[in-house]
Design an enzyme around this catalytic site. Structure first.
Site, PDB file in Angstrom:
ATOM      1  N   GLY C 109       0.816  -1.202   0.000  1.00 35.36           N
ATOM      2  CA  GLY C 109       0.000   0.000   0.000  1.00 35.36           C
ATOM      3  C   GLY C 109       0.848   1.249   0.000  1.00 35.36           C
ATOM      4  O   GLY C 109       0.369   2.347   0.215  1.00 35.36           O
ATOM      5  N   CYS C 110       2.153   1.092  -0.237  1.00 29.94           N
ATOM      6  CA  CYS C 110       3.054   2.237  -0.309  1.00 29.94           C
ATOM      7  C   CYS C 110       2.974   2.782  -1.724  1.00 29.94           C
ATOM      8  O   CYS C 110       3.524   2.194  -2.652  1.00 29.94           O
ATOM      9  CB  CYS C 110       4.476   1.799   0.035  1.00 29.94           C
ATOM     10  SG  CYS C 110       5.562   3.157   0.381  1.00 29.94           S
ATOM     11  N   VAL C 111       2.201   3.855  -1.903  1.00 27.69           N
ATOM     12  CA  VAL C 111       2.004   4.352  -3.274  1.00 27.69           C
ATOM     13  C   VAL C 111       2.565   5.761  -3.438  1.00 27.69           C
ATOM     14  O   VAL C 111       2.957   6.390  -2.470  1.00 27.69           O
ATOM     15  CB  VAL C 111       0.505   4.361  -3.652  1.00 27.69           C
ATOM     16  CG1 VAL C 111       0.027   2.962  -3.941  1.00 27.69           C
ATOM     17  CG2 VAL C 111      -0.338   5.003  -2.567  1.00 27.69           C
TER      18      VAL C 111
END
Lengths: 102, 134, 111
Positions: C109-111
């Site tokens: 979820g590291c965007v």
């Protein structure tokens, strides 16, 4: 000519397992692997059908696949044998032919 | 950006196919966008959240623990269909106790799982804006 | 793929410097990764690194920054539970940089 039938689809999702039971003959063996392993559980909408087949066929389940889906062995239908990968290989050797119901 | 109701429908057992893991990863990524997220576990999807999964025998990563982190991501609407459990000889006790902590209530732990009938599930699904199927 | 030299032995890291095999992690590796980016690890850094390792052990994922921030606030006090504090420790991004030192993969979820 004893045959080993390998099933890898859940009986609750596909007709492959039912089709396998409809085609397996007396004296044959049925091995549940991958998603089919959940079919070993007792008290399901499928368990009576499998028990009926067990009258004249041997049924096995790959233990690792059962455990991965959170089904403990004490929830299984009585008479189903748990095998590991070595047992899987033995079954293929003991039977004359193998069919996968993919 | 207006908040939409996103529903992730899970219908496959874990490990045999990649759907369950893919859904979980997509859900965790979607959580970053702070939308209204719900999860539904129907049919063989209920096996994704069973207790005591052990993958030692199949040499795959056991990702069942990650469902317990969903509460941290503010995902606390998890619907499980009762008929799907019944058909498989399972009960709510066979599922992991998924919880979330309510920051506004002194971090009290509250259950995220709601067991619903097929009829209620249909209504829940109908009330969403967007559906993702796995 | 690359190698990181840690006190004479080398460990495998990916093209962004994340440890390939997280079971190989040691405190020396974390120190060496930080030193390569001119960071001297303080007790405050270690609090976060250790928290991340415990989180991964329990949930099998590296938490998103939002989750990390909230959890740090709960565990280490409100003064530390904000991104300003975490960025002061890990200027390249608390998720990416701290997870790297902790030997974890990049956060989901590291965007």
């Amino acid at each position: 000519m004893a045959m080993l039938h390998i099933v890898n689809k859940s009986p609750f999702e596909r007709v492959a397992f039912k089709s396998c039971l409809d085609h397996a003959l007396a004296g044959d063996s049925i091995l549940m692997i991958e998603d089919a392993a959940v079919g070993a559980t007792d008290g399901t909408i499928f368990s009576e059908e499998l028990k009926a087949a067990m009258a004249d066929k041997s049924v096995y389940v790959l233990g690792g696949d059962l455990a991965a889906r959170g089904v403990s062995e004490d929830r299984m239908i009585d008479g189903i044998k748990v095998v590991d990968y070595a047992g899987f290989v033995n079954l293929t050797v003991e039977n004359d032919t193998t069919q996968s119901w993919v | 950006m207006a908040t939409k109701k996103f529903m992730y429908v899970n219908r496959k057992a874990p490990y045999g196919t990649v759907y369950a893991l893919e859904a979980l990863e997509v859900v965790l990524i979607a959580a970053a966008f702070e939308q209204d997220i719900s999860l539904a576990f129907i049919d063989d999807g209920v096996y994704q959240i069973t207790k005591e999964q052990s993958t030692d025998g199949i040499g795959m990563k056991n990702f069942s623990a990650t469902y317990k982190a969903l509460g941290d991501y503010d995902i606390n609407k998890i619907y499980v269909e009762k008929e799907s459990l019944d058909d498989r000889g399972l009960t709510a006790d066979d599922l992991m106790p998924l919880v979330w902590e309510d920051e506004d209530d002194d971090w009290a732990e509250k259950p995220s799982i709601k067991i619903v009938s097929r009829e209620e599930m249909a209504a829940v699904l109908a009330a969403q804006d967007v559906h993702y199927s796995f | 793929m690359g190698m990181l030299d840690v006190n004479g032995t080398s460990v495998e890291v990916d093209e962004e410097g994340y440890l390939e095999d997280l079971s190989e992690w040691t405190e020396e590796i974390a120190t060496a990764m930080a030193a390569a980016e001119d960071v001297d690890l303080s007790e405050e850094h270690w609090d976060i690194i250790n928290f991340l390792r415990e989180y991964y052990e329990e949930y099998q994922i590296a938490p998103a920054v939002r989750v990390l921030t909230k959890a740090v606030g709960k565990r280490l006090g409100k003064a530390k539970g904000n991104s300003k504090y975490l960025y002061s420790l890990f200027p390249y991004g608390p998720g990416k940089q701290a997870c790297k030192y902790a030997g974890l993969p990049k956060p989901t979820g590291c965007v």
